[in-house]
Each structure stands twice: as C-alpha cells, then as structure tokens.
Design an enzyme around this catalytic site. Structure first.
Site, PDB file in Angstrom:
ATOM      1  N   ARG A  55       8.130  -3.325   1.527  1.00  0.00           N
ATOM      2  CA  ARG A  55       7.472  -2.807   2.718  1.00  0.00           C
ATOM      3  C   ARG A  55       5.888  -2.865   2.661  1.00  0.00           C
ATOM      4  O   ARG A  55       5.323  -3.599   3.258  1.00  0.00           O
ATOM      5  CB  ARG A  55       7.728  -1.518   3.241  1.00  0.00           C
ATOM      6  CG  ARG A  55       9.394  -1.335   3.672  1.00  0.00           C
ATOM      7  CD  ARG A  55       9.647   0.288   3.549  1.00  0.00           C
ATOM      8  NE  ARG A  55      11.091   0.216   3.584  1.00  0.00           N
ATOM      9  CZ  ARG A  55      11.916  -0.145   2.418  1.00  0.00           C
ATOM     10  NH1 ARG A  55      11.425  -0.709   1.316  1.00  0.00           N
ATOM     11  NH2 ARG A  55      13.161  -0.052   2.549  1.00  0.00           N
ATOM     12  N   LYS A  83       0.519 -11.559 -22.468  1.00  0.00           N
ATOM     13  CA  LYS A  83      -0.045 -11.954 -23.781  1.00  0.00           C
ATOM     14  C   LYS A  83      -0.743 -10.901 -24.390  1.00  0.00           C
ATOM     15  O   LYS A  83      -1.828 -11.047 -25.321  1.00  0.00           O
ATOM     16  CB  LYS A  83      -0.961 -13.225 -23.487  1.00  0.00           C
ATOM     17  CG  LYS A  83      -0.153 -14.337 -22.975  1.00  0.00           C
ATOM     18  CD  LYS A  83      -1.123 -15.634 -22.944  1.00  0.00           C
ATOM     19  CE  LYS A  83      -0.465 -16.579 -21.749  1.00  0.00           C
ATOM     20  NZ  LYS A  83      -1.571 -17.406 -21.357  1.00  0.00           N
ATOM     21  N   ARG A 105      -0.565  -1.044  -6.531  1.00  0.00           N
ATOM     22  CA  ARG A 105       0.452  -0.160  -6.949  1.00  0.00           C
ATOM     23  C   ARG A 105       0.762  -0.228  -8.455  1.00  0.00           C
ATOM     24  O   ARG A 105       0.773  -1.256  -9.021  1.00  0.00           O
ATOM     25  CB  ARG A 105       1.784  -0.729  -6.157  1.00  0.00           C
ATOM     26  CG  ARG A 105       2.853   0.166  -6.576  1.00  0.00           C
ATOM     27  CD  ARG A 105       4.050  -0.148  -5.550  1.00  0.00           C
ATOM     28  NE  ARG A 105       3.927   0.665  -4.391  1.00  0.00           N
ATOM     29  CZ  ARG A 105       4.887   0.760  -3.586  1.00  0.00           C
ATOM     30  NH1 ARG A 105       6.229   0.236  -3.855  1.00  0.00           N
ATOM     31  NH2 ARG A 105       4.702   1.298  -2.388  1.00  0.00           N
TER      32      ARG A 105
END
Ligand code: CP
Length: 315
Positions: A55, A83, A105
């Site tokens: 969402r 890496k 997030r």
C-alpha cells in the site's frame, strides 16, 4: 512548515488539519477523468524501502506521479548495499543524483531521522520499526473525517484500537493523529501486546467497549516482529480480541470498522469485511493516495504556485 514528515507528534494538530484539508483538494483531483496536475513538475521523489510494502510504496509512487513529479525506486536487493555500502553512503549517493524527497521505510526505529541528517532533501517516514507510520495515521483520520462529513476535528469521537499495539507503528501514529483531532482513544489488547509504558487508556476486555465505540480499528497481528509467544494461541486471541460474527452483530449501525492492512483473515477479523456496513478498509487504501499527494505537495511546493493544482495534464 517542516521540510520533512517524520512523526505525527512533530506535525502537530495544526499540521494534521492542514494535510486533511489539502487531501480534500487532492481527492478532487483524483476524481477527474485524467487525475494528473503539474504541481510538482521538475521534482524527484525517491522511494527507499528496506521492508516489504504494497500500500504505502505504491500509493506514494502513484501520488508523486499524479503531481507530475519524477519517481525513483531504490531496490535493496539489487543495490550496492549487498557489496557492503553503508546506509549513509547509499543515501548520499542517491541524493547526489538530485532528489527532492526520500520516502523511507526501515525496520529500525529512528532510521528516517538519520536519513534526514544526511541529506538536504525532504524525508518522509513510511514506517520505522515499531515506532511511527505518520502517513497511515493521516490517511486514517482523513478517512473518518470524510466518512462523517466533518471538515474540522473529531472531538468526542470514541475510537478503540484493538490488538498488537506493542509492535505496531500504526497504533502509535494513528492514536496520535486521532488525539490531535480531539478523539478519545482506548487501546484494547492483552497485557503482553501493550507497550511497557501505556500513555493511553487501555483495557483487556473488547466486549466492555464494543457497544459504545464509534470507530473499531483492528490491528494486524505482527507475527514477523514477535520474538516470543505473546499470546497462547491465535484461536484464543481471535476469541478474545477478534471481530467475530457475534461481535460484528453488536456493532452500532454507524460504527466504522478499519484495518491498516494487510489483514490476517480469520485472526483479527473473522468475518468478511465486505459484509460489514461500516467497513472503510478499502476506502483507507484509496484515500492513501490523496493524503500522500497532500504530504508531498505540503513538503515540496514552496516554490510552486497554487495554480499548479488547477491545471490538467502537463505537456
Ligand atoms: N498499511 C501499510 O503500511 O501497508 P503496507 O505494509 O502494504 O505498506
């Protein structure tokens, strides 16, 4: 006006109202046959998601595109983080490409604040650990405000937030957003799923409040964030805290039912939401686009004119 949106607390009651008012304008844009305006033309919004999302990620991307911003999506699994590049070097590298806003997030509490300290771009917290998810809180109060036809606050509205409050950033931000608009919030959860310090009114008895609430907000059981068995069995959890068929029958005719998604069907909600007259779960998702358009516009539009919202499709 802050250059970032990190928490509802930092936004404050005036900011919550400002975003809701702006979301009304964005919802009007979204109802047009061609829902696109040139408001943020020339701006670039980069999504940086270290945790899964359906969402929030897609609605931010849609919101940015409807405002004509360019979008960049950072894929953790295909990045040089693998890496050994640090988060700071990653953010500074992307910022050097010319980014006006990062939508972040992260599984760690506070990560968006760190990102903000490393860049001149606006930073929007799209969920950090158990801590905050401010745009979810905003879209939740906006959804209730529009459903009730209110244009100001939510004074006197009785809201029960039910379930895994302890691990839920949604519970914290949605509580803060409802409180900012004057609603009365009660947390309903077993003691094991409440935070150690409970700032809100709380009860372990859903049946004590279900007949009298205006909004029943069901939280997702956060199985991925539980490190110990905090409920004896999910069946027992549903029996005590789930929206069962019996409890659904007790809801008042105007009681609103909400859930941030994704739903664990049969756990926190044991009836088909489509059968509930007051369920606004799909509308929460739809409104997420208007609210995130409002947030992006609020943060990035200082140097664009209000005429930009009136225009049609940019050439
Ligand atoms: N409500 C919410 O944050 O959903 P996503 O995890 O799908 O973004």
């Amino acid at each position: 006006m802050s250059r970032s949106l990190l928490s509802i607390t930092e936004l404050g009651p005036e900011g919550v109202r400002r975003i809701c008012d702006l979301a009304d304008t964005m919802a009007e844009v979204n109802r047009r046959p061609n829902p696109k305006v040139p408001a943020l033309r020339g701006k670039t919004v980069c999504s940086v998601f270290f945790e899964d999302s359906t969402r929030t990620r897609l609605s931010f991307e849609t919101a940015a595109k409807r405002l004509s911003a360019d979008t960049m999506t950072f894929s953790v699994s295909q990045s040089s983080l693998n890496k050994g590049e640090s988060l700071r070097d990653t953010i500074e590298t992307i910022a050097a490409m010319g980014v006006d806003a990062f939508v972040v997030r992260h599984g760690s509490t506070g990560a968006p604040w760190l990102v903000e300290s490393w860049t001149e771009a606006a930073v929007i917290n799209a969920g950090d650990g158990w801590h905050a998810h401010p745009t979810q809180g905003l879209l939740d109060v906006y959804t209730v405000r529009t459903a009730l036809g209110r244009t100001g606050g939510l004074d006197g509205l009785r809201v029960a937030i039910v379930g895994d409050v302890k691990h839920s950033r949604v519970a914290r931000s949605t509580t803060a957003a409802f409180s900012a608009l004057g609603a009365d919030v009660v947390w309903v959860a077993p003691r094991t799923l409440l935070p150690p310090v409970v700032g809100e009114r709380s009860t372990e008895d859903l049946d004590e409040v279900i007949d009298s609430v205006d909004v029943l907000y069901l939280l997702r059981m956060q199985n991925e964030r539980m490190s110990e068995a905090l409920v004896p069995h999910l069946r027992e959890y549903t029996a005590r805290f789930g929206l069962t068929r019996e409890r659904a029958a007790r809801l008042g005719p105007g009681t609103i039912v909400m859930h941030p998604g994704p739903i664990n069907r049969g756990v926190e909600i044991a009836v088909d939401p489509a059968e509930l007259a007051g369920a606004l779960i799909t509308r929460q998702v739809t409104n997420g686009i208007a609210v995130r358009m409002a947030v992006l516009f609020d943060l990035l539009s200082a140097d664009v004119t209000s005429h930009a919202l009136a225009g049609g499709v940019p050439a």
